[in-house]
Motif scaffolding. Structure first.
Motif, PDB file in Angstrom:
ATOM      1  N   LEU A 278       0.841  -1.200   0.000  1.00  0.00           N
ATOM      2  CA  LEU A 278       0.000   0.000   0.000  1.00  0.00           C
ATOM      3  C   LEU A 278       0.874   1.247   0.000  1.00  0.00           C
ATOM      4  CD1 LEU A 278      -3.005   0.262   2.451  1.00  0.00           C
ATOM      5  CD2 LEU A 278      -2.844   0.978   0.068  1.00  0.00           C
ATOM      6  N   HIS A 279       1.890   1.245   0.889  1.00  0.00           N
ATOM      7  CA  HIS A 279       2.806   2.387   0.934  1.00  0.00           C
ATOM      8  C   HIS A 279       3.493   2.567  -0.413  1.00  0.00           C
ATOM      9  CE1 HIS A 279       2.579   3.917   4.979  1.00  0.00           C
ATOM     10  NE2 HIS A 279       2.559   2.690   5.449  1.00  0.00           N
ATOM     11  N   ALA A 280       3.927   1.441  -1.018  1.00  0.00           N
ATOM     12  CA  ALA A 280       4.623   1.520  -2.300  1.00  0.00           C
ATOM     13  C   ALA A 280       3.718   2.084  -3.377  1.00  0.00           C
ATOM     14  CB  ALA A 280       5.122   0.137  -2.697  1.00  0.00           C
ATOM     15  N   SER A 281       2.427   1.707  -3.335  1.00  0.00           N
ATOM     16  CA  SER A 281       1.528   2.100  -4.409  1.00  0.00           C
ATOM     17  C   SER A 281       1.159   3.585  -4.367  1.00  0.00           C
ATOM     18  CB  SER A 281       0.249   1.259  -4.372  1.00  0.00           C
ATOM     19  OG  SER A 281      -0.578   1.700  -3.328  1.00  0.00           O
ATOM     20  N   ILE A 282       1.600   4.296  -3.325  1.00  0.00           N
ATOM     21  CA  ILE A 282       1.208   5.705  -3.258  1.00  0.00           C
ATOM     22  C   ILE A 282       2.389   6.651  -3.364  1.00  0.00           C
ATOM     23  CG2 ILE A 282      -0.887   5.372  -1.925  1.00  0.00           C
ATOM     24  CD1 ILE A 282       0.716   6.078   0.531  1.00  0.00           C
ATOM     25  N   THR A 283       3.607   6.136  -3.466  1.00  0.00           N
ATOM     26  CA  THR A 283       4.744   7.047  -3.617  1.00  0.00           C
ATOM     27  C   THR A 283       4.844   7.466  -5.077  1.00  0.00           C
ATOM     28  OG1 THR A 283       6.130   5.114  -3.827  1.00  0.00           O
ATOM     29  CG2 THR A 283       6.104   6.163  -1.676  1.00  0.00           C
ATOM     30  N   ASP A 284       5.500   8.585  -5.334  1.00  0.00           N
ATOM     31  CA  ASP A 284       5.673   9.097  -6.698  1.00  0.00           C
ATOM     32  C   ASP A 284       4.359   9.350  -7.408  1.00  0.00           C
ATOM     33  OD1 ASP A 284       8.388   8.972  -6.412  1.00  0.00           O
ATOM     34  OD2 ASP A 284       8.550   6.967  -7.287  1.00  0.00           O
TER      35      ASP A 284
ATOM     36  N   MET B 146      -3.749   9.048   4.969  1.00  0.00           N
ATOM     37  CA  MET B 146      -4.902   8.137   4.911  1.00  0.00           C
ATOM     38  C   MET B 146      -4.497   6.715   5.321  1.00  0.00           C
ATOM     39  SD  MET B 146      -6.691   9.530   1.417  1.00  0.00           S
ATOM     40  CE  MET B 146      -8.080   8.385   1.437  1.00  0.00           C
ATOM     41  N   VAL B 147      -3.340   6.259   4.845  1.00  0.00           N
ATOM     42  CA  VAL B 147      -2.870   4.921   5.220  1.00  0.00           C
ATOM     43  C   VAL B 147      -2.618   4.855   6.722  1.00  0.00           C
ATOM     44  CG1 VAL B 147      -1.007   3.233   4.968  1.00  0.00           C
ATOM     45  CG2 VAL B 147      -1.873   4.433   2.960  1.00  0.00           C
TER      46      VAL B 147
ATOM     47  N   ALA C 172     -14.395  -4.883  -0.597  1.00  0.00           N
ATOM     48  CA  ALA C 172     -13.350  -4.340   0.281  1.00  0.00           C
ATOM     49  C   ALA C 172     -11.985  -4.936  -0.052  1.00  0.00           C
ATOM     50  CB  ALA C 172     -13.701  -4.603   1.744  1.00  0.00           C
ATOM     51  N   TYR C 173     -11.968  -6.212  -0.444  1.00  0.00           N
ATOM     52  CA  TYR C 173     -10.701  -6.893  -0.711  1.00  0.00           C
ATOM     53  C   TYR C 173     -10.371  -6.985  -2.202  1.00  0.00           C
ATOM     54  CZ  TYR C 173     -10.359  -7.918   4.223  1.00  0.00           C
ATOM     55  OH  TYR C 173     -10.242  -7.772   5.588  1.00  0.00           O
ATOM     56  N   ALA C 174     -11.198  -6.394  -3.068  1.00  0.00           N
ATOM     57  CA  ALA C 174     -10.946  -6.480  -4.510  1.00  0.00           C
ATOM     58  C   ALA C 174      -9.793  -5.579  -4.941  1.00  0.00           C
ATOM     59  CB  ALA C 174     -12.212  -6.122  -5.285  1.00  0.00           C
ATOM     60  N   ASP C 175      -9.530  -4.516  -4.181  1.00  0.00           N
ATOM     61  CA  ASP C 175      -8.421  -3.600  -4.507  1.00  0.00           C
ATOM     62  C   ASP C 175      -7.902  -3.047  -3.181  1.00  0.00           C
ATOM     63  OD1 ASP C 175      -7.369  -1.606  -7.019  1.00  0.00           O
ATOM     64  OD2 ASP C 175      -7.303  -0.728  -5.002  1.00  0.00           O
ATOM     65  N   LEU C 176      -6.579  -2.959  -3.055  1.00  0.00           N
ATOM     66  CA  LEU C 176      -5.952  -2.548  -1.787  1.00  0.00           C
ATOM     67  C   LEU C 176      -6.379  -1.166  -1.319  1.00  0.00           C
ATOM     68  CD1 LEU C 176      -2.191  -3.567  -1.944  1.00  0.00           C
ATOM     69  CD2 LEU C 176      -3.882  -4.129  -0.163  1.00  0.00           C
ATOM     70  N   ARG C 177      -6.854  -0.330  -2.228  1.00  0.00           N
ATOM     71  CA  ARG C 177      -7.180   1.044  -1.847  1.00  0.00           C
ATOM     72  C   ARG C 177      -8.556   1.178  -1.210  1.00  0.00           C
ATOM     73  NH1 ARG C 177      -5.580   3.038  -7.817  1.00  0.00           N
ATOM     74  NH2 ARG C 177      -6.544   0.984  -8.168  1.00  0.00           N
ATOM     75  N   VAL C 178      -9.398   0.161  -1.386  1.00  0.00           N
ATOM     76  CA  VAL C 178     -10.798   0.303  -0.966  1.00  0.00           C
ATOM     77  C   VAL C 178     -10.944   0.451   0.552  1.00  0.00           C
ATOM     78  CG1 VAL C 178     -13.068  -0.795  -0.958  1.00  0.00           C
ATOM     79  CG2 VAL C 178     -11.615  -0.954  -2.995  1.00  0.00           C
ATOM     80  N   ARG C 179     -10.257  -0.389   1.315  1.00  0.00           N
ATOM     81  CA  ARG C 179     -10.466  -0.359   2.773  1.00  0.00           C
ATOM     82  C   ARG C 179      -9.988   0.957   3.395  1.00  0.00           C
ATOM     83  NH1 ARG C 179      -7.579  -4.880   4.966  1.00  0.00           N
ATOM     84  NH2 ARG C 179      -8.813  -4.688   6.860  1.00  0.00           N
TER      85      ARG C 179
ATOM     86  N   SER D 168      -4.524   5.624  -9.610  1.00  0.00           N
ATOM     87  CA  SER D 168      -4.621   6.824  -8.771  1.00  0.00           C
ATOM     88  C   SER D 168      -4.224   6.538  -7.330  1.00  0.00           C
ATOM     89  CB  SER D 168      -6.048   7.361  -8.767  1.00  0.00           C
ATOM     90  OG  SER D 168      -6.425   7.756 -10.052  1.00  0.00           O
ATOM     91  N   SER D 169      -3.655   7.533  -6.699  1.00  0.00           N
ATOM     92  CA  SER D 169      -3.307   7.399  -5.280  1.00  0.00           C
ATOM     93  C   SER D 169      -4.558   7.577  -4.423  1.00  0.00           C
ATOM     94  CB  SER D 169      -2.272   8.456  -4.907  1.00  0.00           C
ATOM     95  OG  SER D 169      -2.860   9.747  -4.966  1.00  0.00           O
ATOM     96  N   LEU D 170      -4.438   7.196  -3.158  1.00  0.00           N
ATOM     97  CA  LEU D 170      -5.560   7.367  -2.224  1.00  0.00           C
ATOM     98  C   LEU D 170      -5.982   8.830  -2.128  1.00  0.00           C
ATOM     99  CD1 LEU D 170      -4.572   4.964   0.695  1.00  0.00           C
ATOM    100  CD2 LEU D 170      -6.679   4.887  -0.668  1.00  0.00           C
ATOM    101  N   GLY D 171      -5.023   9.718  -2.116  1.00  0.00           N
ATOM    102  CA  GLY D 171      -5.333  11.144  -2.008  1.00  0.00           C
ATOM    103  C   GLY D 171      -6.148  11.633  -3.201  1.00  0.00           C
ATOM    104  N   GLU D 172      -5.731  11.211  -4.405  1.00  0.00           N
ATOM    105  CA  GLU D 172      -6.502  11.592  -5.600  1.00  0.00           C
ATOM    106  C   GLU D 172      -7.927  11.056  -5.514  1.00  0.00           C
ATOM    107  OE1 GLU D 172      -3.390   9.868  -8.393  1.00  0.00           O
ATOM    108  OE2 GLU D 172      -4.389  11.295  -9.732  1.00  0.00           O
ATOM    109  N   LEU D 173      -8.056   9.817  -5.055  1.00  0.00           N
ATOM    110  CA  LEU D 173      -9.384   9.212  -4.984  1.00  0.00           C
ATOM    111  C   LEU D 173     -10.268   9.929  -3.963  1.00  0.00           C
ATOM    112  CD1 LEU D 173      -8.498   5.396  -5.268  1.00  0.00           C
ATOM    113  CD2 LEU D 173      -9.492   6.875  -7.043  1.00  0.00           C
TER     114      LEU D 173
END
Ligand code: ATP
Ligand code: MG
Length: 332
Positions: free
Chosen positions: A4-10, A20-21, A149-156, A236-241
């Protein structure tokens, strides 16, 4: 969580996304929280079987759907098998008496809502229970929500932050004419399904057998076990969403013309139908297809909800910090 952390950098809004994380990791329900609920569930089931031998208790809601926080209540559905449907109020009346004799139950009260419930606490703790009778759609939709909730890491993390935001802003209480958590969750899923690159599909469309509304109740938790994660092109990052979610409901969604359908992964027109016309907010229950947002029946409350979306949208665009719409002190 490292992925999750990796998916939101850059990505855009790395700071907001990290916040949010962090909130999610601090607040999400822990295995020990669920264990406590499960111990209570099984003890209650045994005691209830003294009066109703065929009774089974199912944990539902955020305790089970992956969207719970450490302080979430335990929603329980009591299922009584039999030829004729038992009268829920009569059953709850008998349980009210029984529970007065149980040493581990306190503050036991009957709430005569549209779906009547018994509300009580585990003695000496802050664990609250809401028990309904034979409202079995709650079991089915709990496992549908869990699959999303478990279909994509960003949902929860996305949903947990939005639930905290709504609660902080006093727009998360159906008994006061605002949004139930369940309605709010469906609104988030709808947003994620209808992005030009969707983050979520319609699971009922893609896996109809896993969500067959006639499936035996005891099979419901098994049904979706083998659904693979959804591979979305949306990165998209969590912030964008989060910004996009607030903007969607502040400026893009037509409250007066559209019905939110997670079942179909789209908004469909109200079309003069009795279920939807003259309702402020229309959100379709994915199995029963009625309006889960019917609690919002006052113009004043509806306006207050829209105002919160608009205000938070503006603040977050300006400041790009979670703190600007959800102060740290308000979270725990
Ligand atoms: P919280 O963490 O705030 O307790 P929750 O996910 O438990 O949130 P609630 O709104 O308390 O959400 O609802 C609990 C459960 O009851 C839902 O997950 C759903 O299964 C069921 N439920 C609630 N409202 C409806 C409804 N209108 N129609 C069908 N099922 C509902
Ligand atoms: Mg709940």
């Amino acid at each position: 969580s490292s992925s999750l952390h990796a998916s939101i950098t850059d990505k855009p809004y790395p700071q907001l996304s990290c916040q949010m994380v962090e909130l999610f990791e601090a607040c999400q329900q822990q295995p020990s929280d669920l264990q406590r609920k499960e111990v209570c569930r099984s003890r209650l089931q045994q005691d209830i079987q003294q009066i109703f031998p065929s009774a089974r208790l199912y944990l539902t809601g955020s305790s089970m759907n992956g969207l719970g926080s450490r302080c979430s209540d335990a929603d329980i559905c009591l299922v009584i098998k039999g030829n004729k449907k038992p009268d829920a109020l009569r059953v709850l009346g008998r349980l009210l008496k029984l529970f007065k004799t149980l040493s581990y139950v306190e503050r036991n009260q009957l709430i005569r809502a549209k779906v009547p419930i018994l509300r009580f606490r585990e003695k000496g703790s802050d664990l609250e229970f809401d028990l309904n009778v034979n409202n079995t759609v709650g079991i089915r939709n709990t496992f549908l929500l869990r699959s999303y909730a478990y279909a994509d890491l960003r949902v929860r993390p996305m949903i947990l932050v939005i639930k905290k935001w709504a609660r902080y802003n006093n727009i998360n209480d159906a008994s006061k004419g605002t949004l139930s958590s369940y309605t709010l969750v469906l609104m988030v899923l709808h947003y994620l399904q209808t992005l030009s690159e969707p983050v979520l599909p319609s699971l009922q469309r893609d896996y109809p057998e896993s969500f067959n509304p006639l499936m035996d109740l005891d099979m419901v938790p098994e049904g979706p076990k083998h659904i693979p994660p959804y591979i979305s092109r949306n990165k998209s990052s969590l912030g964008e969403l989060l910004l996009g979610f607030l903007k969607y409901y502040a400026t893009e969604f037509s409250w007066d013309k559209q019905v939110i359908s997670v079942r179909e992964a789209r908004a469909f027109p109200k079309n003069n139908s009795k279920e939807w016309n003259n309702k402020f907010i229309c959100v379709e229950e994915p199995f029963e297809r009625n309006n889960v947002a019917r609690a919002v029946h006052e113009k004043l409350k509806f306006d207050a909800i829209k105002a919160k979306f608009a205000e938070s949208c503006r603040l977050l665009h300006e400041r790009k910090e979670l703190n600007s719409i959800l102060p740290f002190r308000a979270i725990i």
